[in-house]
Each structure stands twice: as structure tokens, then as C-alpha cells.
Motif scaffolding. Structure first.
Motif, mmCIF file in Angstrom:
data_model
loop_
_atom_site.group_PDB
_atom_site.id
_atom_site.type_symbol
_atom_site.label_atom_id
_atom_site.label_comp_id
_atom_site.label_asym_id
_atom_site.label_seq_id
_atom_site.Cartn_x
_atom_site.Cartn_y
_atom_site.Cartn_z
ATOM 1 N N LYS A 6 0.810 -1.217 0.000
ATOM 2 C CA LYS A 6 0.000 0.000 0.000
ATOM 3 C C LYS A 6 0.841 1.263 0.000
ATOM 4 C CE LYS A 6 -2.081 1.145 3.898
ATOM 5 N NZ LYS A 6 -2.804 1.167 5.187
ATOM 6 N N LEU A 7 0.141 2.376 -0.255
ATOM 7 C CA LEU A 7 0.782 3.681 -0.169
ATOM 8 C C LEU A 7 0.782 4.062 1.304
ATOM 9 C CD1 LEU A 7 1.815 6.145 -1.907
ATOM 10 C CD2 LEU A 7 -0.448 7.123 -1.524
ATOM 11 N N GLN A 9 2.715 6.342 4.659
ATOM 12 C CA GLN A 9 3.576 7.443 5.095
ATOM 13 C C GLN A 9 4.617 6.919 6.087
ATOM 14 O OE1 GLN A 9 2.007 10.320 7.918
ATOM 15 N NE2 GLN A 9 2.420 11.994 6.495
ATOM 16 N N THR A 32 4.839 18.764 15.323
ATOM 17 C CA THR A 32 5.209 18.622 13.917
ATOM 18 C C THR A 32 6.717 18.408 13.823
ATOM 19 O OG1 THR A 32 3.461 20.148 13.291
ATOM 20 C CG2 THR A 32 5.205 19.805 11.675
ATOM 21 N N THR A 117 8.061 22.891 9.972
ATOM 22 C CA THR A 117 7.598 21.971 8.932
ATOM 23 C C THR A 117 8.704 21.588 7.949
ATOM 24 O OG1 THR A 117 6.868 23.841 7.564
ATOM 25 C CG2 THR A 117 5.233 22.882 9.036
ATOM 26 N N VAL A 173 11.241 14.703 5.859
ATOM 27 C CA VAL A 173 10.989 14.095 4.552
ATOM 28 C C VAL A 173 10.588 12.629 4.723
ATOM 29 C CG1 VAL A 173 12.001 13.451 2.331
ATOM 30 C CG2 VAL A 173 12.525 15.671 3.324
ATOM 31 N N HIS A 176 7.074 12.281 6.564
ATOM 32 C CA HIS A 176 5.865 12.690 5.841
ATOM 33 C C HIS A 176 5.737 12.074 4.457
ATOM 34 C CE1 HIS A 176 4.917 16.499 8.408
ATOM 35 N NE2 HIS A 176 4.360 15.408 8.865
ATOM 36 N N MET A 177 6.826 11.525 3.936
ATOM 37 C CA MET A 177 6.797 10.966 2.592
ATOM 38 C C MET A 177 5.876 9.740 2.532
ATOM 39 S SD MET A 177 10.180 9.803 0.530
ATOM 40 C CE MET A 177 10.461 8.223 1.291
ATOM 41 N N ARG A 178 5.156 9.628 1.421
ATOM 42 C CA ARG A 178 4.366 8.417 1.201
ATOM 43 C C ARG A 178 4.956 7.671 0.015
ATOM 44 N NH1 ARG A 178 0.841 12.171 2.846
ATOM 45 N NH2 ARG A 178 -0.601 11.625 4.517
ATOM 46 N N GLU A 179 5.091 6.375 0.146
ATOM 47 C CA GLU A 179 5.516 5.579 -1.001
ATOM 48 C C GLU A 179 4.919 4.187 -0.931
ATOM 49 O OE1 GLU A 179 9.759 5.026 -1.361
ATOM 50 O OE2 GLU A 179 10.009 4.747 0.781
ATOM 51 N N LYS A 180 5.136 3.467 -2.011
ATOM 52 C CA LYS A 180 4.611 2.105 -2.093
ATOM 53 C C LYS A 180 5.449 1.203 -1.189
ATOM 54 C CE LYS A 180 4.272 -1.444 -5.696
ATOM 55 N NZ LYS A 180 4.441 -1.616 -7.153
ATOM 56 N N MET A 287 18.742 9.587 -0.012
ATOM 57 C CA MET A 287 17.952 9.395 -1.235
ATOM 58 C C MET A 287 18.520 10.269 -2.356
ATOM 59 S SD MET A 287 14.024 8.958 0.081
ATOM 60 C CE MET A 287 13.916 10.494 0.957
ATOM 61 N N SER A 288 18.821 11.524 -2.007
ATOM 62 C CA SER A 288 19.458 12.413 -2.990
ATOM 63 C C SER A 288 20.827 11.868 -3.365
ATOM 64 C CB SER A 288 19.620 13.817 -2.400
ATOM 65 O OG SER A 288 18.434 14.249 -1.800
ATOM 66 N N LEU A 363 15.513 19.624 1.231
ATOM 67 C CA LEU A 363 16.275 18.415 0.920
ATOM 68 C C LEU A 363 17.310 18.733 -0.165
ATOM 69 C CD1 LEU A 363 16.523 15.281 1.220
ATOM 70 C CD2 LEU A 363 14.786 15.079 -0.557
ATOM 71 N N PHE A 364 18.453 18.041 -0.113
ATOM 72 C CA PHE A 364 19.460 18.172 -1.177
ATOM 73 C C PHE A 364 18.845 17.881 -2.538
ATOM 74 C CE2 PHE A 364 22.538 17.074 2.226
ATOM 75 C CZ PHE A 364 23.527 17.983 1.947
ATOM 76 N N ILE B 27 -0.033 3.357 -7.859
ATOM 77 C CA ILE B 27 0.324 2.084 -7.215
ATOM 78 C C ILE B 27 -0.691 0.999 -7.562
ATOM 79 C CG2 ILE B 27 0.369 0.985 -4.941
ATOM 80 C CD1 ILE B 27 1.917 3.414 -3.976
ATOM 81 N N ALA B 33 5.378 4.876 -6.849
ATOM 82 C CA ALA B 33 5.015 6.275 -6.671
ATOM 83 C C ALA B 33 5.517 6.767 -5.323
ATOM 84 C CB ALA B 33 3.508 6.453 -6.754
ATOM 85 N N VAL B 34 5.973 8.011 -5.313
ATOM 86 C CA VAL B 34 6.387 8.645 -4.059
ATOM 87 C C VAL B 34 5.703 10.005 -3.985
ATOM 88 C CG1 VAL B 34 8.292 9.506 -2.659
ATOM 89 C CG2 VAL B 34 8.643 7.541 -4.127
ATOM 90 N N GLN B 35 5.150 10.320 -2.838
ATOM 91 C CA GLN B 35 4.491 11.615 -2.658
ATOM 92 C C GLN B 35 5.156 12.341 -1.503
ATOM 93 O OE1 GLN B 35 2.093 11.978 0.198
ATOM 94 N NE2 GLN B 35 2.223 14.159 -0.217
ATOM 95 N N GLN B 37 5.656 16.530 0.370
ATOM 96 C CA GLN B 37 4.903 17.761 0.553
ATOM 97 C C GLN B 37 5.788 18.843 1.154
ATOM 98 O OE1 GLN B 37 2.121 16.919 4.016
ATOM 99 N NE2 GLN B 37 3.140 14.969 3.766
ATOM 100 N N ASP B 60 14.664 6.862 -6.695
ATOM 101 C CA ASP B 60 15.625 7.194 -5.633
ATOM 102 C C ASP B 60 15.314 8.565 -5.024
ATOM 103 O OD1 ASP B 60 16.675 8.649 -7.859
ATOM 104 O OD2 ASP B 60 18.216 7.146 -8.201
ATOM 105 N N TYR B 61 15.443 9.611 -5.839
ATOM 106 C CA TYR B 61 15.173 10.958 -5.325
ATOM 107 C C TYR B 61 13.659 11.196 -5.319
ATOM 108 C CZ TYR B 61 15.475 16.020 -4.810
ATOM 109 O OH TYR B 61 15.337 17.305 -4.355
ATOM 110 N N ARG B 152 -9.755 7.178 -0.390
ATOM 111 C CA ARG B 152 -9.102 8.221 0.389
ATOM 112 C C ARG B 152 -9.978 9.386 0.842
ATOM 113 N NH1 ARG B 152 -3.794 7.351 2.494
ATOM 114 N NH2 ARG B 152 -2.956 5.631 1.283
#
Lengths: 378, 177
Positions: A6-7, A9, A32, A117, A173, A176-180, A287-288, A363-364, B27, B33-35, B37, B60-61, B152
Motif C-alpha cells: 500500500k501507499l 507514510q 510537527t 515543517t 521528509v 511525511h513521505m508516502r511511497e509504495k 535518497m538524494s 532536501l538536497f 500504485i 510512486a512517491v508523494q 509535501q 531514488d530521489y 481516500r
């Protein structure tokens, strides 16, 4: 077994990891960029018979998780820099009293209230030395959402095994980042618990009975006679001012981590075999950095990366070995060079160490690190 | 192939949610996918930005480097992010005045008006925008976006949001032609 894809955070994955590791008690003061961890714990803990308390501040939060852990419950709090500063006194208490607890610090820009933030990695040294006195801690650094899950599980396991505070050092980062992500099924996880005594007779709460010098921990309220104090203490747990007692305690506490560094240390590598310019990084900076390393390779530069998943204890030996066979080590981090200092120390002048700092709350970009790799390759 | 989206506007417009739904739809179609903010300390107002990177490969980035698509729902966001657009397409709300500083290819779409006047709820502008982005980018199909929206959005608002999504999908076609 079916796996969940799933997606997700980072903060969510951290919470799911904590629950998978057996979290039963959370106390905290929302801040935060860590707030989602508190929110999810408030939602999920009651469903599994656990407890969530929003405390009056971060000092009380840290005290509450120590108290809960002493009764045998796996406990955690989550915060960011300003709150982590307030928790330092209690972190030292947990170290000395050998109470397993997990602190999550989702870093933002500091010092002080800073930029609430925006991401930073400025708490690396604070995580190691923020509380006074020599003391053992373990600090883990997830580099993606899946690792927020995995390393939180590991933080609980290490904390329980060695009876030390374990710190999951994230950043805005990563949090808060969301990924698979594809999370393992609960049945695939190894979950550890603190070493427990078998008999109340003759129980000495601070006698170092296991191989690693870790005393057996009895839960409060089950009839074991046990005294806990932030004063230096002997094997019974009662205070002592005797030099030989103090010396033995201090050295045993340090040895719990130092002797076990080879099994605690954790890092991942990318293209290090024939590498001439190595990047050492962690968390979101990595990651960068990974993107930069791949771009450098595409441009014909023999670049590689060592990404730290444990920052403390610092993997001296691995860095020293790497430094003996590369031309330069580039250390990108969102602070003014905290990990670079350790790299310089561990590499013993074998290789040139180039600090790459970013402290503006962003982020870089990969090109910034790529430029440093190019420069170092000259 | 890596496709980068930047969704910008002001806090409270729901662009973060739109970004999350877009990433989730990708996905559901088996992509990565990466999100991420970026937002100010305010709960509402202030500049807000969500980014989504979609790829068949490893990502990656996680942030947008040179966005393929910029969505801008306020004049401030349009100027700030529009002028740094390179090869990508700017999708800006029709109410935002054009700026000579923005030289990238631009389409103007009545996203806010569609939500407020036609659907009667300005809060669904984010989902109208998502429909527009989905159609224009071609990264995800409408049925997948519909599933992701249903996953969602708050319970009880599914029908309104699905209507907003489909309307966005339609007005995108009109804007592109």
C-alpha cells in the motif's frame, strides 16, 4: 502469507512497526513533524488493549514511558527537536536504570522552535550526547518508508535485548513521505523481549547475568523486590557511592553496546567494490545521494555509497576499511557536519573527507551532491 | 520513465490529498510512486505544495526535479513555480491572470469555477484538478483514479468527489483541444 502492499507514510509505517513489535503504551506531546505517530497510536492502541496518554509536556511523556516499561509494557514516545531536548534528562535516567524504551525523533530545523515543517538532520550528536554523562544509546536511521517499519521493530528488539533507550532518528521528509511499501506479515517478524528472571528468591535487579552483561528485568507489581534510582547503584539497585561500584557499573553499561557493536551495526552499500569516491549518508539525504551516485556512475566516475542505518554506535571499522581504499569520502547531511566529524575520526586521515551541508530547510538536490562527487574525483 | 507532478496552491485547498490519491492510483496500476509535501506552519492559507513522482522503475530521489506537470490554483503558486518550469506543462486555474514571467507551455482550465459554480462545492476543486491532471498526463486511467478517490476521501462524500473527478476528466479534454 499475504503481504500488504500500500501507499504508506513514514510516520504511519513507524507506528505500524511499533505495534508489530508489541507496543502497549504510548505517552507523548504532539509536535510537527511527528504528530501522525501520536494520532495513529491514539487510534490503534486501545484496539489492542494498550494505552495512549497525551501528557502535559515532553518531560512527563518521557517519564511516563519509563514508568510503563518498568511494569513490563513495551513503551514509546515520538517527538521532534524541541521536545527531544526536553526529554534528555529522562533519557539519561532510562540509560542508567536500564529501562527499555523507544524514542522517535522526526527531525526538523533547529535549534529552538526553528522551522517546524522543514526537514533537517541536526540532532545526530544530540541523540548520542544530549543527556549528561557517558551513557549507552542506540540510534537507528531509516532511509525510506519501509525502513521506518523495519527499524522501529528493530529499535524495540535492541532496546529490549540490551535494556537501553533506542532512538529512531527520522526527518521530516522520511516521516511525511508516502511511497509504495510491501510490509512483511507479522508471522515473519522476530520479536524480542527483555531478559526475565525465573525466581523471586535472591533476585538482584542489577546483577549482570546474561552474556552481554544485561541484568534480568522483573516487571514491577509481580512480587519481585526491586529498587530503581537515578543514583549510581549496586547489584541490589540501592544507591552506592563506592568508587569500585561506580566504576563497575559505568563500564558494564558502556560494554553492553561496545562489545555488541558488530551485531548492532547496520548499513547498506551501493557500488562500493571498485569505488574511488565514496558517499556516506543517512536518512533522506541518502535518497538524494543515491541518485547522485547513479548519475556519477553514468558519467564514468567510480562512485559508491555506504548508507548508515545505525548511526550510534558508529560503524568505525567499516568506515576505516572503506577509507583505506578510496580517494575521498563525501558526507552529505542536513546539518553542518555532524556525521562528517565521525567519518573524519574513524577514517584516520586515510582519505580526504568532504563535508556537504544543507541547512536551509530543503532536501538536497541530487546535482548538489553530484558536484561534490565530481570535485572529490579530481 | 519518471513522471513528475507538482501540485501547488494555498493551504486548505486539499492539494496534499489530491497528490496522495494520484500516487495511490499509480500504485494500484502496479507502478512505483512517491508523494512528498511542503507547507507552512499555518493550518489554512500560506503556500502549499505536494509533489508526486511516478515511475515503472525504482525511485531514488523523491522530489520533483524538472516537473512534467505543474498544477497551480493560486496566482502566487502560478508565479512562484510557473517561472521555474522547463520542458513541462503548466495547468493553471482559469481565474489566475497570465504572467509574462511564465514561459512554459500553459493550459488554462476553469477548475475552481467548476467546483464552486457547477458542483456547488468549492472544496472539491482538488478532485476536479485531479481529474484534469489524470487526463492530461495519461499516467493513470479514470477507473483507477475512481478507486483511489473512493479509498481516500471522507466517508459520505464519495459520490460528490467521484462527480468532481469525472467533471475534471471532461473539462481537461475541452482544454486540450
Amino acid at each position: 502469507m499475504p503481504r500488504t502492499v500500500k501507499l504508506m507514510q513514514g510516520n504511519e509505517a513507524c507506528t505500524v512497526g511499533a505495534l508489530a513489535a508489541g507496543l502497549e503504551f504510548y505517552a507523548g506531546y504532539p509536535i510537527t513533524p511527528s504528530t501522525e505517530i501520536a494520532e495513529l497510536c491514539a487510534e490503534e492502541l486501545p484496539k489492542v488493549g494498550g494505552s495512549f496518554i497525551q501528557m502535559e509536556d515532553e518531560i512527563a511523556s518521557a517519564a511516563a514511558i519509563i514508568g510503563a516499561s518498568l511494569t513490563g509494557k513495551k513503551s514509546m514516545t515520538a517527538t521532534s527537536g524541541p521536545g527531544f531536548s526536553l526529554m534528555q534528562e529522562l533519557l539519561g535516567y532510562a540509560s542508567l536504570c536500564e529501562v527499555p524504551v523507544v524514542f522517535v525523533n522526526v527531525q526538523r530545523v533547529g535549534p529552538s522552535t526553528g522551522m517546524p515543517t522543514s526537514p533537517a538532520q541536526g540532532d545526530v550528536m544530540q541523540a548520542r550526547w544530549g543527556t549528561h554523562g557517558d551513557h549507552p544509546v542506540i540510534v537507528l536511521s531509516p532511509g525510506n518508508v519501509k525502513e521506518c517499519f523495519e527499524l522501529t521493530v528493530r529499535a524495540f528488539n535492541l532496546s529490549e535485548r540490551y535494556r537501553v533507550p533506542a532512538i529512531v532518528l527520522m526527518d521530516e521528509v522520511i516521516g511525511h513521505m508516502r511511497e509504495k511499501v510491501e510490509l512483511p506479515d507479522a508471522s515473519e517478524l522476530v520479536i524480542e523481549s527483555r531478559p526475565a528472571p525465573k525466581s523471586r528468591v535472591g533476585y538482584k535487579p542489577y546483577a549482570a547475568e546474561t552474556d552481554g552483561g544485561v541484568p534480568l528485568m522483573a516487571p514491577f507489581g509481580e512480587g519481585y523486590r526491586w529498587h530503581v534510582t537515578g543514583l549510581f547503584h549496586d547489584e541490589t539497585g540501592f544507591p552506592s557511592n563506592k568508587p569500585e561500584v561506580a566504576d563497575r557499573l559505568m563500564r558494564r553499561l558502556a560494554a553492553k553496546i561496545d562489545r555488541n557493536e558488530p551485531v548492532i551495526r547496520d548499513f547498506v552499500t551501493e557500488s562500493l567494490d571498485d569505488c574511488e569516491v565514496a558517499v556516506i549518508s543517512f536518512g533522506s539525504s541518502a535518497m538524494s545521494a543515491l541518485s547522485a551516485v547513479r548519475k556519477a556512475r553514468a558519467a564514468g566516475i567510480k562512485a559508491g555509497m555506504l548508507r548508515l542505518r545505525t548511526i550510534w554506535p558508529f560503524p568505525d571499522e567499516a568506515v576505516r576499511e572503506l577509507s583505506s581504499r578510496v580517494k575521498a569520502i563525501v558526507v552529505p547531511e542536513m546539518n553542518l557536519g555532524q556525521v562528517a566529524l565521525e567519518v573524519e575520526r574513524a577514517s584516520r586521515c586515510n582519505a580526504k573527507v568532504a563535508r556537504v551541508s544543507k541547512v536551509n530547510g530543503e532536501l538536497f538536490r541530487p546535482e548538489e551532491i553530484l558536484a561534490a562527487i565530481m570535485e572529490a574525483a579530481k | 520513465m519518471r513522471t513528475e507532478f507538482r501540485l501547488s496552491g494555498s493551504g486548505g485547498q486539499g492539494l496534499l490529498l489530491a497528490g496522495i490519491v494520484l500516487a495511490e492510483a499509480a500504485i494500484l496500476e502496479g507502478k512505483n510512486a512517491v508523494q512528498t509535501q511542503s507547507y507552512g506552519p499555518e493550518a489554512r492559507g500560506g503556500a502549499s505544495k505536494a509533489e508526486v513522482v511516478v515511475s515503472e522503475d525504482d525511485i531514488d530521489y523523491p522530489k520533483a526535479i524538472d516537473p512534467d506537470f505543474l498544477l497551480a490554483l493560486t496566482a502566487e503558486a502560478y508565479r512562484t513555480y510557473g517561472k521555474v518550469m522547463g520542458r513541462g506543462l503548466v495547468i493553471v486555474d482559469a481565474s489566475v491572470p497570465q504572467s509574462p514571467e511564465v514561459t512554459a507551455r500553459t493550459v488554462r482550465v476553469p477548475i475552481l469555477a467548476t467546483a464552486a459554480d457547477e458542483l456547488g462545492k468549492k472544496v472539491v476543486a482538488n478532485i476536479v484538478a485531479l481529474g484534469v491532471l489524470g487526463r492530461v498526463s495519461g499516467v493513470v486511467d479514470l477507473p483507477t483514479l475512481e478507486s483511489a478517490v473512493k479509498n481516500r476521501v471522507p466517508k459520505g462524500t464519495e459520490d460528490l468527489n467521484l462527480k468532481a473527478l469525472r467533471r475534471g476528466w471532461e473539462i481537461a479534454a475541452a482544454a486540450a483541444s
